[in-house]
Design an enzyme around this catalytic site. Structure first.
Site, PDB file in Angstrom:
ATOM      1  N   SER A   1       0.824  -1.222   0.000  1.00 29.80           N
ATOM      2  CA  SER A   1       0.000   0.000   0.000  1.00 29.80           C
ATOM      3  C   SER A   1       0.852   1.264   0.000  1.00 29.80           C
ATOM      4  O   SER A   1       0.543   2.236  -0.702  1.00 29.80           O
ATOM      5  CB  SER A   1      -0.978   0.004   1.181  1.00 29.80           C
ATOM      6  OG  SER A   1      -0.324  -0.280   2.397  1.00 29.80           O
TER       7      SER A   1
ATOM      8  N   HIS B   1      -1.940  -8.966   1.724  1.00 30.45           N
ATOM      9  CA  HIS B   1      -1.694  -7.702   2.455  1.00 30.45           C
ATOM     10  C   HIS B   1      -2.871  -7.477   3.421  1.00 30.45           C
ATOM     11  O   HIS B   1      -3.148  -8.333   4.247  1.00 30.45           O
ATOM     12  CB  HIS B   1      -1.504  -6.587   1.408  1.00 30.45           C
ATOM     13  CG  HIS B   1      -0.919  -5.306   1.913  1.00 30.45           C
ATOM     14  ND1 HIS B   1      -0.331  -5.162   3.140  1.00 30.45           N
ATOM     15  CD2 HIS B   1      -0.833  -4.068   1.335  1.00 30.45           C
ATOM     16  CE1 HIS B   1       0.091  -3.914   3.297  1.00 30.45           C
ATOM     17  NE2 HIS B   1      -0.205  -3.220   2.217  1.00 30.45           N
TER      18      HIS B   1
ATOM     19  N   HIS C   1       5.831 -13.021   7.208  1.00 30.83           N
ATOM     20  CA  HIS C   1       6.037 -11.619   6.827  1.00 30.83           C
ATOM     21  C   HIS C   1       7.213 -11.521   5.860  1.00 30.83           C
ATOM     22  O   HIS C   1       8.163 -12.300   5.947  1.00 30.83           O
ATOM     23  CB  HIS C   1       6.304 -10.734   8.058  1.00 30.83           C
ATOM     24  CG  HIS C   1       6.035  -9.291   7.777  1.00 30.83           C
ATOM     25  ND1 HIS C   1       6.983  -8.460   7.234  1.00 30.83           N
ATOM     26  CD2 HIS C   1       4.918  -8.548   7.926  1.00 30.83           C
ATOM     27  CE1 HIS C   1       6.449  -7.258   7.077  1.00 30.83           C
ATOM     28  NE2 HIS C   1       5.189  -7.289   7.485  1.00 30.83           N
TER      29      HIS C   1
ATOM     30  N   ARG D   1       3.037  -5.281  16.626  1.00 28.32           N
ATOM     31  CA  ARG D   1       1.644  -4.834  16.521  1.00 28.32           C
ATOM     32  C   ARG D   1       0.700  -5.937  17.003  1.00 28.32           C
ATOM     33  O   ARG D   1      -0.374  -5.662  17.528  1.00 28.32           O
ATOM     34  CB  ARG D   1       1.328  -4.428  15.072  1.00 28.32           C
ATOM     35  CG  ARG D   1       2.227  -3.319  14.547  1.00 28.32           C
ATOM     36  CD  ARG D   1       2.029  -3.076  13.056  1.00 28.32           C
ATOM     37  NE  ARG D   1       2.385  -4.231  12.247  1.00 28.32           N
ATOM     38  CZ  ARG D   1       2.264  -4.299  10.918  1.00 28.32           C
ATOM     39  NH1 ARG D   1       1.781  -3.242  10.246  1.00 28.32           N
ATOM     40  NH2 ARG D   1       2.614  -5.378  10.260  1.00 28.32           N
TER      41      ARG D   1
ATOM     42  N   ASP E   1      -2.243  -8.974  11.458  1.00 29.31           N
ATOM     43  CA  ASP E   1      -3.593  -9.436  11.106  1.00 29.31           C
ATOM     44  C   ASP E   1      -4.032 -10.675  11.893  1.00 29.31           C
ATOM     45  O   ASP E   1      -5.201 -11.044  11.857  1.00 29.31           O
ATOM     46  CB  ASP E   1      -3.664  -9.744   9.603  1.00 29.31           C
ATOM     47  CG  ASP E   1      -3.352  -8.513   8.776  1.00 29.31           C
ATOM     48  OD1 ASP E   1      -3.892  -7.445   9.108  1.00 29.31           O
ATOM     49  OD2 ASP E   1      -2.561  -8.602   7.824  1.00 29.31           O
TER      50      ASP E   1
HETATM   51  N1  NMX Z   1       1.496 -20.070   5.372  1.00 27.72           N
HETATM   52  C1  NMX Z   1       1.921 -20.921   4.406  1.00 27.72           C
HETATM   53  N2  NMX Z   1       2.955 -20.675   3.592  1.00 27.72           N
HETATM   54  C2  NMX Z   1       3.615 -19.524   3.794  1.00 27.72           C
HETATM   55  C3  NMX Z   1       3.277 -18.611   4.800  1.00 27.72           C
HETATM   56  C4  NMX Z   1       2.142 -18.919   5.607  1.00 27.72           C
HETATM   57  N3  NMX Z   1       1.691 -18.088   6.539  1.00 27.72           N
HETATM   58  N4  NMX Z   1       4.130 -17.554   4.756  1.00 27.72           N
HETATM   59  C5  NMX Z   1       4.983 -17.807   3.752  1.00 27.72           C
HETATM   60  N5  NMX Z   1       4.664 -18.980   3.152  1.00 27.72           N
HETATM   61  C6  NMX Z   1       5.273 -19.588   1.963  1.00 27.72           C
HETATM   62  C7  NMX Z   1       5.134 -18.637   0.785  1.00 27.72           C
HETATM   63  O1  NMX Z   1       3.845 -18.723   0.198  1.00 27.72           O
HETATM   64  C8  NMX Z   1       6.273 -19.095  -0.094  1.00 27.72           C
HETATM   65  O2  NMX Z   1       5.857 -20.282  -0.727  1.00 27.72           O
HETATM   66  P1  NMX Z   1       6.296 -20.605  -2.267  1.00 27.72           P
HETATM   67  O3  NMX Z   1       7.788 -20.587  -2.269  1.00 27.72           O
HETATM   68  O4  NMX Z   1       5.670 -21.916  -2.532  1.00 27.72           O
HETATM   69  O5  NMX Z   1       5.734 -19.488  -3.098  1.00 27.72           O
HETATM   70  C9  NMX Z   1       7.359 -19.471   0.921  1.00 27.72           C
HETATM   71  O6  NMX Z   1       6.658 -19.729   2.158  1.00 27.72           O
HETATM   72  C10 NMX Z   1       8.379 -18.372   1.150  1.00 27.72           C
HETATM   73  O7  NMX Z   1       7.714 -17.208   1.518  1.00 27.72           O
HETATM   74  P2  NMX Z   1       8.420 -16.097   2.458  1.00 27.72           P
HETATM   75  O8  NMX Z   1       9.649 -15.654   1.758  1.00 27.72           O
HETATM   76  O9  NMX Z   1       8.550 -16.629   3.836  1.00 27.72           O
HETATM   77  O10 NMX Z   1       7.307 -14.969   2.516  1.00 27.72           O
HETATM   78  P3  NMX Z   1       6.995 -13.817   1.439  1.00 27.72           P
HETATM   79  O11 NMX Z   1       7.863 -12.676   1.759  1.00 27.72           O
HETATM   80  O12 NMX Z   1       7.007 -14.344   0.056  1.00 27.72           O
HETATM   81  O13 NMX Z   1       5.481 -13.489   1.785  1.00 27.72           O
HETATM   82  C11 NMX Z   1       3.637 -13.037   3.182  1.00 27.72           C
HETATM   83  C12 NMX Z   1       5.121 -12.798   2.957  1.00 27.72           C
HETATM   84  C13 NMX Z   1       3.160 -12.152   4.312  1.00 27.72           C
HETATM   85  C14 NMX Z   1       2.875 -12.684   1.905  1.00 27.72           C
HETATM   86  C15 NMX Z   1       3.426 -14.532   3.544  1.00 27.72           C
HETATM   87  O14 NMX Z   1       4.076 -14.822   4.766  1.00 27.72           O
HETATM   88  C16 NMX Z   1       1.972 -14.926   3.619  1.00 27.72           C
HETATM   89  O15 NMX Z   1       1.381 -15.257   2.585  1.00 27.72           O
HETATM   90  N6  NMX Z   1       1.354 -14.885   4.848  1.00 27.72           N
HETATM   91  C17 NMX Z   1      -0.064 -15.121   4.981  1.00 27.72           C
HETATM   92  C18 NMX Z   1      -0.868 -13.905   4.495  1.00 27.72           C
HETATM   93  C19 NMX Z   1      -0.764 -12.760   5.475  1.00 27.72           C
HETATM   94  O16 NMX Z   1      -0.894 -12.906   6.679  1.00 27.72           O
HETATM   95  N7  NMX Z   1      -0.543 -11.543   4.936  1.00 27.72           N
HETATM   96  C20 NMX Z   1      -0.533 -10.313   5.760  1.00 27.72           C
HETATM   97  C21 NMX Z   1       0.836  -9.646   5.907  1.00 27.72           C
HETATM   98  C22 NMX Z   1       0.757  -8.421   6.780  1.00 27.72           C
HETATM   99  N8  NMX Z   1      -0.080  -7.363   6.191  1.00 27.72           N
HETATM  100  O17 NMX Z   1      -0.963  -6.884   6.809  1.00 27.72           O
HETATM  101  O18 NMX Z   1       0.136  -6.983   5.022  1.00 27.72           O
HETATM  102  C1  MLT Z   2       2.099  -3.764   6.449  1.00 27.58           C
HETATM  103  O1  MLT Z   2       1.671  -3.294   7.529  1.00 27.58           O
HETATM  104  O2  MLT Z   2       2.207  -3.041   5.439  1.00 27.58           O
HETATM  105  C2  MLT Z   2       2.386  -5.223   6.359  1.00 27.58           C
HETATM  106  O3  MLT Z   2       2.895  -5.743   7.549  1.00 27.58           O
HETATM  107  C3  MLT Z   2       3.120  -5.637   5.128  1.00 27.58           C
HETATM  108  C4  MLT Z   2       4.555  -5.224   4.989  1.00 27.58           C
HETATM  109  O4  MLT Z   2       5.135  -4.526   5.806  1.00 27.58           O
HETATM  110  O5  MLT Z   2       5.143  -5.660   3.967  1.00 27.58           O
END
Ligand code: NMX
Ligand code: MLT
Length: 435
Positions: A241, A271, A318, A327, A373
């Site tokens: 964002s 996100h 994350h 948070r 979240d």
């Molecule tokens: N559950 C299952 N798999 C996960 C998770 C999780 N919570 N977190 C990461 N992975 C997987 C990810 O999908 C990736 O798989 P692949 O190689 O098959 O594509 C692998 O682990 C490596 O990912 P990371 O490097 O650890 O994480 P990345 O930086 O790519 O993504 C998020 C970060 C936040 C997108 C990821 O942890 C996620 O999808 N979490 C769940 C969704 C979530 O809670 N998002 C909110 C974030 C905060 N916000 O408010 O924005």
């Molecule tokens: C945020 O608050 O924007 C989320 O934790 C995602 C991020 O920092 O990448």
């Protein structure tokens, strides 16, 4: 000119001088190396943005102009006898790099109260959407419709000097943030409270007024809104964002276009939509297990099932953090003080025990810990705000504080059009395996 705007003008002039000196004297300094893996993994860890308002440390979490959340909880002004800092104070800090006094915050609250107006047609545009339009669709559509009021856009068309860009941007941002809770509360009441609306109370602070217009007036509910608006406000510049708002703003799009674009990024499941996904995931789990009081083993089994189905466990992981999100902790502490332990909060606490070891054992997941979240939905439900499809809108109202303070800075520093280069796959192949 207000005292705050005058102060910003002085700080901006000094900071611009520093920036120009760094560019002129050290522009050739190498600041890092970029690997193919970094590019292919979403540019993680590449320092390519300048953001002044906050910084994310993987091991410590967010700091706003150098202050952590616990520090801000001590240092930022509160209402007399209050326990939660006023988000106005955080905006002041992010914009001016200076802790506000109580008087500074009172003045800012008064200024936003005075400016808190949403043009009539914004509501009509929302009304014209079908009832199937999601709250984030309504929110971003309303923000776009509001662009008719952009002072920056009008001035730009009339032909202003680059030096004046920040001034009109500042005006747009202050009026927009002032009115934003009204827009969000309108969407809330329209969708979930029979379209019966509540007028603002001009004696309340920004966050308490948001709570009031949504229909929540207890002391604890006001505290909850102040906390929620504080902790979601900013997360350095690279999150979707913030980055989107900055990128679109770099084309000199007005703040309404820029922030609406940022909100469309926030609406994605990886996100800000994750705060809804967590609740949906918990509901699915509890329905499948057939109890509101699952055992740790039952939660573990559901986590394994989610992973086996190739899905993410929402609220965990994350892109930058490598610890429990502060948070998350701030909300857990708030719940300990003020919430009645409902079944959902109990389950959220159990999930915190159960999920990290499982995600940690997967191998590829870099951060097994909860993010913001993982707790916010259960906490909001505890206070009767049960409509999870609205939660990302609340996140968005708070995020305006950080990304729009940054947009004023972008204009004051004259940050240029952002335009990184992209490469063909053959280019990467040649780099990886030179002939
Ligand atoms: N559950 C299952 N798999 C996960 C998770 C999780 N919570 N977190 C990461 N992975 C997987 C990810 O999908 C990736 O798989 P692949 O190689 O098959 O594509 C692998 O682990 C490596 O990912 P990371 O490097 O650890 O994480 P990345 O930086 O790519 O993504 C998020 C970060 C936040 C997108 C990821 O942890 C996620 O999808 N979490 C769940 C969704 C979530 O809670 N998002 C909110 C974030 C905060 N916000 O408010 O924005
Ligand atoms: C945020 O608050 O924007 C989320 O934790 C995602 C991020 O920092 O990448």
């Amino acid at each position: 000119m207000s005292k705050m705007k005058q102060k910003f003008a002085e700080k901006a002039a000094q900071t611009l001088e520093e920036l120009q000196k760094i560019r002129k004297d050290y522009g050739d300094t190498v600041i890092g190396q970029v690997t193919i893996e970094q590019v292919m993994s979403g540019m993680k860890g590449i320092s390519g943005l300048l953001t002044l308002t906050s910084k994310l440390d993987p091991q410590k979490g967010i700091s706003f102009r150098g202050y952590s959340i616990p520090e801000l909880q001590k240092l930022l002004p509160k209402i007399p006898g209050g326990t939660e800092p006023l988000p106005e104070g955080l905006f002041y800090l992010m914009l001016l790099d200076e802790l506000p006094t109580e008087a500074d915050v009172r003045e800012l609250t008064a200024e936003w109260t005075m400016r808190s107006y949403v043009p009539h047609h914004v509501y009509r545009v929302i009304d014209s959407l079908p009832s199937t339009a999601r709250p984030m669709t309504q929110f971003s559509t309303g923000i776009l419709a509001w662009a008719t009021e952009s002072k920056f856009q009008k001035a730009y068309r009339q032909g202003i000097s680059k030096k004046e860009y920040w001034d009109y941007t500042y005006e747009d941002v202050m009026s927009f943030i002032a009115g934003l809770p009204r827009l969000a509360a309108y969407i809330y009441r329209k969708n979930y409270k029979n379209d019966v609306h509540i007028s603002p109370d001009h004696n309340l602070d920004w966050a308490a007024n948001f709570a009031h217009m949504m229909g929540y007036d207890s002391v604890e509910e006001r505290k909850l809104f102040r906390l929620y608006m504080l902790i979601h406000a900013d997360h350095e510049g690279g999150n979707v964002s913030a980055h989107t708002t900055h990128l679109v703003g770099s084309a000199l799009s007005n703040i309404f276009y820029s922030y609406a674009a940022g909100m469309l990024g926030l609406a994605g499941p990886l996100h800000g939509y994750a705060n809804q996904e967590v609740i949906n995931w918990m509901d699915d789990m509890l329905t499948e297990i057939g109890t509101r009081e699952p055992t740790n083993k039952q939660i573990e089994d559901f986590v394994h099932k989610t992973l086996a189905e190739g899905k993410v466990v929402p609220g965990y992981g994350h892109a930058v953090l490598r610890i429990t999100d502060p948070r998350f902790t701030a909300q857990q502490e708030f719940a300990r003080k003020y919430a009645k332990e409902t079944d959902l909060l109990k389950v959220a606490n159990q999930m915190y025990e159960v999920i990290p070891p499982i995600l940690g054992s997967v191998g590829k997941i870099k951060n097994p810990w909860p993010n913001v979240d993982a707790y916010s939905g259960a906490l909001l439900k505890n206070f009767g705000i049960v409509e999870e499809s609205f939660y990302t809108v609340m996140f968005g109202v708070s995020r305006a504080l950080g990304v729009l303070a940054s947009l004023i800075w972008d204009r004051a520093l004259g940050l240029p059009l952002e335009r990184p280069s992209s490469q063909l796959l053959t280019w990467f192949k040649d780099k990886a395996m030179p002939k």
